[in-house]
Design an enzyme around this catalytic site. Structure first.
Site, PDB file in Angstrom:
ATOM      1  CG  HIS A  65      -0.254   0.306   2.546  1.00 41.35           C
ATOM      2  ND1 HIS A  65       0.329  -0.512   3.374  1.00 41.35           N
ATOM      3  CD2 HIS A  65      -0.163   1.542   3.310  1.00 41.35           C
ATOM      4  CE1 HIS A  65       0.961  -0.083   4.259  1.00 41.35           C
ATOM      5  NE2 HIS A  65       0.827   1.077   4.340  1.00 41.35           N
TER       6      HIS A  65
HETATM    7  C1  UD1 Z   1      -1.585   5.657   6.287  1.00 38.00           C
HETATM    8  C2  UD1 Z   1      -0.344   6.022   6.898  1.00 38.00           C
HETATM    9  C3  UD1 Z   1       0.500   4.826   6.798  1.00 38.00           C
HETATM   10  C4  UD1 Z   1       0.181   3.604   7.172  1.00 38.00           C
HETATM   11  C5  UD1 Z   1      -1.362   3.029   6.633  1.00 38.00           C
HETATM   12  C6  UD1 Z   1      -1.871   2.026   6.996  1.00 38.00           C
HETATM   13  C7  UD1 Z   1       0.137   8.085   6.838  1.00 38.00           C
HETATM   14  C8  UD1 Z   1       0.799   9.400   6.233  1.00 38.00           C
HETATM   15  N1  UD1 Z   1       0.197   6.990   6.292  1.00 38.00           N
HETATM   16  O1  UD1 Z   1      -1.304   5.417   4.804  1.00 38.00           O
HETATM   17  O2  UD1 Z   1       1.817   5.301   7.508  1.00 38.00           O
HETATM   18  O3  UD1 Z   1       0.995   2.195   6.917  1.00 38.00           O
HETATM   19  O4  UD1 Z   1      -2.176   4.487   6.900  1.00 38.00           O
HETATM   20  O5  UD1 Z   1      -2.746   1.673   6.433  1.00 38.00           O
HETATM   21  O6  UD1 Z   1      -0.485   8.482   7.569  1.00 38.00           O
HETATM   22  N2  UD1 Z   1      -8.926   5.286   2.197  1.00 38.00           N
HETATM   23  C9  UD1 Z   1     -10.245   4.564   2.123  1.00 38.00           C
HETATM   24  N3  UD1 Z   1     -10.942   4.268   3.243  1.00 38.00           N
HETATM   25  C10 UD1 Z   1     -10.193   4.574   4.680  1.00 38.00           C
HETATM   26  C11 UD1 Z   1      -8.913   5.034   4.616  1.00 38.00           C
HETATM   27  C12 UD1 Z   1      -8.375   5.588   3.102  1.00 38.00           C
HETATM   28  O7  UD1 Z   1     -10.854   4.615   1.240  1.00 38.00           O
HETATM   29  O8  UD1 Z   1     -10.587   4.297   5.465  1.00 38.00           O
HETATM   30  C13 UD1 Z   1      -8.395   5.839   1.149  1.00 38.00           C
HETATM   31  C14 UD1 Z   1      -8.470   7.168   0.542  1.00 38.00           C
HETATM   32  O9  UD1 Z   1      -8.848   7.443  -0.761  1.00 38.00           O
HETATM   33  C15 UD1 Z   1      -7.197   7.833   0.915  1.00 38.00           C
HETATM   34  C16 UD1 Z   1      -6.402   6.733   0.729  1.00 38.00           C
HETATM   35  O10 UD1 Z   1      -6.998   5.522   1.088  1.00 38.00           O
HETATM   36  O11 UD1 Z   1      -6.821   8.968   0.170  1.00 38.00           O
HETATM   37  C17 UD1 Z   1      -4.986   6.613   1.460  1.00 38.00           C
HETATM   38  O12 UD1 Z   1      -5.353   6.839   2.914  1.00 38.00           O
HETATM   39  P1  UD1 Z   1      -4.544   7.714   4.016  1.00 38.00           P
HETATM   40  O13 UD1 Z   1      -5.063   7.840   5.333  1.00 38.00           O
HETATM   41  O14 UD1 Z   1      -4.352   9.150   3.392  1.00 38.00           O
HETATM   42  O15 UD1 Z   1      -3.109   7.198   4.008  1.00 38.00           O
HETATM   43  P2  UD1 Z   1      -2.779   5.514   3.815  1.00 38.00           P
HETATM   44  O16 UD1 Z   1      -2.130   5.200   2.440  1.00 38.00           O
HETATM   45  O17 UD1 Z   1      -3.879   4.545   4.403  1.00 38.00           O
END
Ligand code: UD1
Length: 378
Positions: free
Chosen positions: A208
Site C-alpha cells: 500500500h
Molecule cells: C496511512 C499511513 C501509513 C500507514 C497506512 C496503513 C500516513 C501518512 N500514512 O496510509 O503510514 O501505513 O495508513 O493503512 O498517515 N482510504 C479509504 N478508506 C479508509 C482510509 C483510506 O478509502 O478508511 C483511501 C482514501 O482514498 C485515501 C487513501 O486510502 O486517500 C489513503 O489513505 P491515507 O489515510 O491518506 O493514507 P494511507 O495510504 O492509508
C-alpha cells in the site's frame, strides 16, 4: 482524588493494535482515567470499525471524523479538531503511536497546549525523507516528553538527534503484546477455508506504500512478478483502499482477477489477518508493522521497500529487504521456497508486556503525588 487524565490517540489502521493493550492497562489502573480519541483518518468499516470490534476497544470517547485528503488538509483538519476537543477534556497527557499523520498532528497540538506528550514506537528511522512517515517520526520525537522504543537502534537514532537519553525508555513492542493476546483466538478462525488456501501452502501479500502503488511502472512490475509467482504458490492479497484505487486506475483488476492463484480480497479483520500471517509459507509486504509481526511469528518476510526503519527484523528476525525490483522479489521468494529462509529469533522485550511497562513509567513520573493521596484515602 483527581485521576491522571490520559488521551490515547488512534487514527489509522496500524494505530489500533498499538493503543489497544495500552488502553487496557490504563483502564485497569485505579488512578488513571483513559480517553480514546479517533481522528477518523481511516474510516471504512474494514479499515477501522472491524478493528475496534476485533481488539475489544470500546467506542471512542471522541471521534473527529476527518477522513481522507492531502497531507496538509488531513493534518490541518486533525489539528483543528483535536485542539477543540483537548480544550474540553483538560488532559494531563497525550499518548500517540507510530508514524501516521494523526501522530504528528495530535502531538503538535498537545505540546503547544502545554500538555505532556508520550510517543510509542519512537526513534525508528528509514533515513528516507521522501516517506511521509519519516517526517512524522522525526518531528514527533523532537517534541515528545516520553519516548518509548521497541529496539536498540531507536535509542542510538534519538541520541544522535539530540534527544535527552533520560526521556528514552526501551519497553518492547506493544504491537507484539496484541499479537500474543490474540494468537489463540486467531488460530480458531476459519478464514483459510473461506479463502480456499491451505496452511503452509500460500503467500500472504500486502502492498500500500505510495512509493510502490502510486508509480504505474513500479506497481505493474511488482504485480507481474506476483502473478508469475502465483503459479508456483497461491497468493492471498488483501487489498488496501489506496491500492484498490490504483489497480482500477491502471486497468489491472481484470488481468489480476484472471490469475487463478492470486486471490485479491478486501482488507481482513485483525484476527483473520493474524491467522493468515501465522499460517503463510511466507509474507510479501511493504508495511512496517508486518515486518515485526512476521519476525515475532517466525514466518519468512520479503519486504518490497528500499529500506526499513525496523532493522532488528533483518538482523535478528525473518525479514529480507528486496527493494522495488521485481526480479529481486522473485529470487527472494524462490529462495524461501527452496528452504533457504532465515529462522530468526524474537527480539528482546517483545514479550507481551510492553504496555504494562509504558503505563508504569507514565504513572511513576506523572501520577506519583496523587498516588500518595490515593494511598491515604484522601
Ligand atoms: C496511512 C499511513 C501509513 C500507514 C497506512 C496503513 C500516513 C501518512 N500514512 O496510509 O503510514 O501505513 O495508513 O493503512 O498517515 N482510504 C479509504 N478508506 C479508509 C482510509 C483510506 O478509502 O478508511 C483511501 C482514501 O482514498 C485515501 C487513501 O486510502 O486517500 C489513503 O489513505 P491515507 O489515510 O491518506 O493514507 P494511507 O495510504 O492509508
Amino acid at each position: 482524588m483527581r485521576k491522571l487524565k490520559i488521551v490515547n490517540v488512534v487514527g489509522a489502521r496500524p494505530n489500533f493494535m498499538k493503543i489497544a493493550p495500552i488502553y487496557d492497562e490504563m483502564r485497569a489502573h485505579p488512578a488513571i482515567e483513559p480517553y480514546l480519541l479517533h481522528t477518523g483518518q481511516h474510516y471504512d468499516r474494514a479499515m477501522s470499525e472491524l478493528f475496534f470490534n476485533n481488539l475489544g476497544l470500546p467506542e471512542p470517547d471522541c471521534y473527529l471524523g476527518v477522513g481522507s485528503g492531502g497531507h496538509g488538509a488531513q493534518t490541518g483538519k486533525i489539528m483543528i479538531g483535536f485542539e477543540k476537543t483537548m480544550q474540553e477534556i483538560q488532559a494531563d497527557l497525550v499518548v500517540v503511536v507510530g508514524d501516521v499523520n494523526s501522530t504528528i498532528a495530535c502531538g503538535l497540538v498537545a505540546v503547544k497546549m502545554g500538555i505532556k506528550l508520550a510517543h510509542v514506537e519512537a526513534g525508528l528511522r528509514s533515513f528516507d525523507r521522501t516517506m511521509p512517515e519519516e517526517i512524522n517520526r522525526i518531528l514527533t520525537d523532537q517534541i515528545s516528553d516520553y519516548l518509548f522504543t521497541t529496539e536498540a537502534s531507536a535509542k542510538d537514532n534519538l541520541v544522535r538527534e539530540g534527544i535527552d537519553a533520560e526521556k528514552i525508555f526501551f519497553v518492547g513492542n506493544v504491537m507484539i503484546d496484541t499479537l500474543l493476546r490474540h494468537r489463540e483466538k486467531a488460530a480458531q478462525r476459519t478464514v483459510l477455508e473461506a479463502l480456499g488456501v491451505k496452511s503452509g501452502d500460500f503467500a500472504l501479500v500486502t502492498l500500500h506504500r505510495p512509493s510502490n502503488v502510486d508509480h504505474k511502472e513500479v506497481f505493474i512490475g511488482l504485480m507481474n512478478a506476483l502473478s508469475a509467482l502465483s503459479t508456483e504458490l497461491p497468493m492471498v492479497f488483501p487489498v488496501h483502499p489506496r491500492t484498490r484505487q490504483r489497480l482500477t486506475e491502471f486497468g489491472l483488476i481484470d488481468t489480476l482477477n484472471a490469475c487463478s492463484g492470486l486471490h485479491l480480497v478486501d482488507p481482513l479483520g485483525y484476527q483473520d489477518f493474524l491467522k493468515c500471517m501465522a499460517s503463510a509459507r511466507l509474507v510479501i509486504t511493504d508495511s512496517g508493522g508486518i515486518q515485526e509481526e512476521t519476525t515475532a511469528l517466525g514466518v519468512p518476510c520479503v519486504t518490497a521497500r528500499e529500506n526499513t526503519e525496523r532493522p532488528i527484523t533483518v538482523s535478528e528476525g525473518t525479514n529480507v529487504i528486496v527493494g522495488r525490483d521485481p526480479q529481486r522479489l522473485t529470487d527472494a521468494v524462490r529462495r524461501i521456497l527452496r528452504g533457504e529462509s532465515k529462522r530468526g529469533r524474537v527480539p528482546t522485550l517483545w514479550d507481551g508486556k510492553a504496555a504494562g511497562r509504558i503505563v508504569n513509567i507514565l504513572w511513576q513520573n506523572e501520577g506519583a503525588p496523587d498516588a500518595a493521596a490515593w494511598g491515604t484515602g484522601s
